[in-house]
Design a protein around this motif. Structure first.
Motif, PDB file in Angstrom:
ATOM      1  N   LEU A 126      -3.875   2.294  -3.731  1.00 40.52           N
ATOM      2  CA  LEU A 126      -2.680   2.811  -4.818  1.00 40.52           C
ATOM      3  C   LEU A 126      -1.745   1.872  -4.168  1.00 40.52           C
ATOM      4  N   LYS A 127      -1.052   0.970  -5.103  1.00 43.96           N
ATOM      5  CA  LYS A 127      -0.103   0.213  -4.698  1.00 43.96           C
ATOM      6  C   LYS A 127       1.408   0.735  -5.091  1.00 43.96           C
ATOM      7  N   LEU A 128       2.352   0.429  -4.483  1.00 42.68           N
ATOM      8  CA  LEU A 128       3.763   0.747  -4.621  1.00 42.68           C
ATOM      9  C   LEU A 128       4.391   0.721  -6.206  1.00 42.68           C
ATOM     10  N   GLY A 129       3.861  -0.665  -6.493  1.00 47.87           N
ATOM     11  CA  GLY A 129       4.100  -0.892  -8.179  1.00 47.87           C
ATOM     12  C   GLY A 129       3.627   0.447  -8.984  1.00 47.87           C
ATOM     13  N   THR A 139      -6.869   8.141  -3.515  1.00 48.43           N
ATOM     14  CA  THR A 139      -5.975   6.894  -3.857  1.00 48.43           C
ATOM     15  C   THR A 139      -6.146   5.825  -2.978  1.00 48.43           C
ATOM     16  N   SER A 140      -7.464   5.763  -2.497  1.00 46.67           N
ATOM     17  CA  SER A 140      -7.946   4.493  -1.457  1.00 46.67           C
ATOM     18  C   SER A 140      -9.427   4.610  -1.850  1.00 46.67           C
ATOM     19  N   MET A 160      -4.979   4.170 -10.358  1.00 49.61           N
ATOM     20  CA  MET A 160      -5.807   3.668  -9.619  1.00 49.61           C
ATOM     21  C   MET A 160      -6.825   2.534  -9.956  1.00 49.61           C
ATOM     22  N   ARG A 161      -7.216   2.593 -11.173  1.00 51.68           N
ATOM     23  CA  ARG A 161      -7.995   1.544 -11.753  1.00 51.68           C
ATOM     24  C   ARG A 161      -7.322   0.369 -11.944  1.00 51.68           C
ATOM     25  N   ASP A 169       0.923  -1.220  -0.067  1.00 54.22           N
ATOM     26  CA  ASP A 169       0.091   0.001   0.003  1.00 54.22           C
ATOM     27  C   ASP A 169       0.978   1.357  -0.097  1.00 54.22           C
ATOM     28  N   ALA A 170       0.569   2.223  -0.677  1.00 49.89           N
ATOM     29  CA  ALA A 170       1.310   3.506  -1.043  1.00 49.89           C
ATOM     30  C   ALA A 170       0.390   4.465  -1.356  1.00 49.89           C
ATOM     31  N   HIS A 171      -0.831   4.413  -0.953  1.00 50.31           N
ATOM     32  CA  HIS A 171      -1.747   5.618  -1.272  1.00 50.31           C
ATOM     33  C   HIS A 171      -1.444   6.886  -0.698  1.00 50.31           C
TER      34      HIS A 171
END
Length: 260
Positions: free
Chosen positions: A124-127, A109-110, A194-195, A92-94
């Motif tokens: 939103l993920k770190l990748g 972002t969440s 995000m999508r 998780d990196a939101h």
């Protein structure tokens, strides 16, 4: 007279009609007679506890954000490894990037979803964040010679103008008042990521459920009683998740070992 827009609200907030239904005097008297409140003490307590949890989470995310920025050089050095390692890429990196503007409000972002009474958060993920920062829209040269990445932006969808802030992974300098970039492109790239995060979660759940159905049919065919046995018994997740703190520690240990 100046017109001030609140970028914390979207256009829907301005257009939404207040959901207020005046209570008649007769109804008020009857309700008070039986001791009923429109908002019960239990409801107030629940709201208070939720607010306390939200404040605690906000502090936690601020700590994580600082940790991520303090180790941004380390993270970017291992970008390819992170993207190729699901337990790293899915962290998780939101909290690391924010945006918003007039009429559209803040970009979330969440996302929170309710499935059969079960709340699911998709962040939103770190990748996805690293891929976002790899886009030229989110890069800017730093005076130290390195490349800074934009972690905050705001603007207007009408004029297309924007203002942004970035951080340099090398000198850790914050660069403010970045202008001249399309607000729509900021929004578009972030919403796309995000999508992609949402799609990744949905596909993972679907794949795990398909596997559970297959295992269920196999065991029923082997003689397991279908009376007490259900497909849910074979439904599993992706395994133990990884957090930012663990990943940073593992990457630091790896670099230390390589230096020996």
């Amino acid at each position: 007279m100046a017109i001030i827009f609140d970028d914390k609200k979207s256009i829907n907030d301005y257009l939404k009609k207040p959901d207020i239904h005046p209570e008649s005097f007769t109804s008020l008297c009857k309700r008070q007679t039986v001791g009923l409140k429109l908002v019960s003490d239990d409801m107030e307590q629940e709201k208070k506890e939720q607010e306390e949890v939200a404040k605690l989470l906000e502090k936690r995310f601020e700590r994580k954000k600082k940790l991520l920025f303090d180790n941004l050089d380390l993270i970017l050095r291992h970008k390819d490894e992170i993207l190729e390692t699901p337990r790293y890429a899915n962290i998780d990196a939101h909290y690391a990037i924010k945006g918003g503007g007039c009429y559209v409000g803040p970009i979330s972002t969440s996302k929170h979803y309710n499935f059969a009474g079960t709340l699911v958060n998709i962040n939103l993920k770190l990748g996805e964040l690293l891929e976002l920062w790899d886009n030229e829209q989110f890069k800017i040269p730093c005076k130290c010679g390195s490349t800074a990445v934009i972690h905050y932006f705001s603007g207007s969808p009408l004029s297309g103008g924007s203002i942004a802030t970035s951080i340099c992974p090398n000198c850790k300098e914050q660069i403010h008042n970045i202008r001249g970039r399309s607000f729509g492109k900021y929004m578009g790239h972030l919403l796309l990521k995000m999508r992609e995060s949402t799609e990744k979660v949905a596909k993972s759940v679907t794949a795990q459920w398909t596997l559970a159905e297959s295992e269920y049919e196999k065991k029923v065919a082997e003689g397991h009683s279908s009376c007490w046995y259900r497909k849910g018994a074979e439904f599993h997740g992706d395994g133990k998740s990884c957090d930012l703190e663990t990943m940073i520690n593992e990457l630091q240990l790896k670099e230390f070992a390589q230096q020996q």
